[in-house]
Design a protein around this motif. Structure first.
Motif, mmCIF file in Angstrom:
data_model
loop_
_atom_site.group_PDB
_atom_site.id
_atom_site.type_symbol
_atom_site.label_atom_id
_atom_site.label_comp_id
_atom_site.label_asym_id
_atom_site.label_seq_id
_atom_site.Cartn_x
_atom_site.Cartn_y
_atom_site.Cartn_z
ATOM 1 N N ILE A 1 0.843 -1.197 0.000
ATOM 2 C CA ILE A 1 0.000 0.000 0.000
ATOM 3 C C ILE A 1 0.882 1.254 0.000
ATOM 4 N N ASN B 1 1.271 3.873 -3.231
ATOM 5 C CA ASN B 1 0.831 5.244 -2.971
ATOM 6 C C ASN B 1 1.982 6.243 -3.064
ATOM 7 N N GLY C 1 1.169 7.210 -6.660
ATOM 8 C CA GLY C 1 0.358 8.318 -6.159
ATOM 9 C C GLY C 1 1.137 9.612 -6.032
ATOM 10 N N TYR D 1 0.818 12.094 -0.910
ATOM 11 C CA TYR D 1 1.000 10.969 0.012
ATOM 12 C C TYR D 1 2.398 11.035 0.623
ATOM 13 N N ARG E 1 5.036 8.807 2.784
ATOM 14 C CA ARG E 1 5.299 7.414 3.133
ATOM 15 C C ARG E 1 6.165 7.300 4.376
ATOM 16 N N GLU F 1 -7.932 0.153 2.487
ATOM 17 C CA GLU F 1 -6.795 0.866 1.888
ATOM 18 C C GLU F 1 -6.406 0.268 0.538
ATOM 19 N N LYS G 1 -8.882 1.751 -1.853
ATOM 20 C CA LYS G 1 -8.528 3.155 -2.106
ATOM 21 C C LYS G 1 -7.303 3.246 -3.017
ATOM 22 N N THR G 2 -6.353 2.367 -2.801
ATOM 23 C CA THR G 2 -5.146 2.352 -3.636
ATOM 24 C C THR G 2 -5.508 2.015 -5.073
#
Length: 149
Positions: A47, A51, A55, A63, A65, A84, A87-88
């Motif tokens: 995830i 992201n 992302g 985002y 990390r 999640e 959403k990802t």
């Protein structure tokens, strides 16, 4: 434009969500002898990885990390992980679907990899990374649950 990329990721993220759904909380965080990471930590890692690189890097989502926490903490419950992952997948559809051929040829200097690569190369590398860990997760789940799973 590039919904084919998103479909590849979505298929594997759906498979990953199914793997997580098959685990109880004990199995999710269990680390068998000789293994480094649990299913939960690998899922958190995937995830965070997607992201961050797709992302934040390609989609400028903002985002932030925390890679270390992906492996050292249990910060998502099973239900939150599945949420999640969904959403990802939505983020991937949006970001990858918006990329033009020109965007895919852009060069990105990426520190963890130690070399520059095009967005196209990075996306393929991330798809392989997802598939690699998905296989590990499937194997870890089957080991933890026994031969019937």
């Amino acid at each position: 434009m590039n919904h084919e990329f998103a479909r590849c990721f979505t298929k594997d993220l759906d498979s990953l969500a199914k793997e997580v759904a098959l685990c109880d909380e004990t199995i999710l965080w269990h680390v068998p002898p000789g293994i480094t990471n649990s299913i939960g930590n690998l899922t958190q890692h995937l995830i965070g990885n997607l992201n961050h690189f797709i992302g934040a890097t390609l989609g400028e989502t903002g985002y932030v990390r925390n890679r270390e926490a992906e492996f050292s903490e249990h910060y998502l419950t099973k239900t939150e992980m599945i949420s999640e992952l969904k959403k990802t997948a939505l983020m991937l559809e949006k970001v990858l679907g918006s990329l033009t051929d020109e965007d895919l040829r852009k060069i990105y200097p990426l520190e963890p990899f130690g070399y520059q690569m095009t967005a196209n190369h990075m996306i393929m590398k991330l798809a392989n990374h997802l598939g690699y860990h998905l296989g590990q997760i499937n194997y870890l789940r089957r080991i933890a649950q026994g031969p019937k799973s």
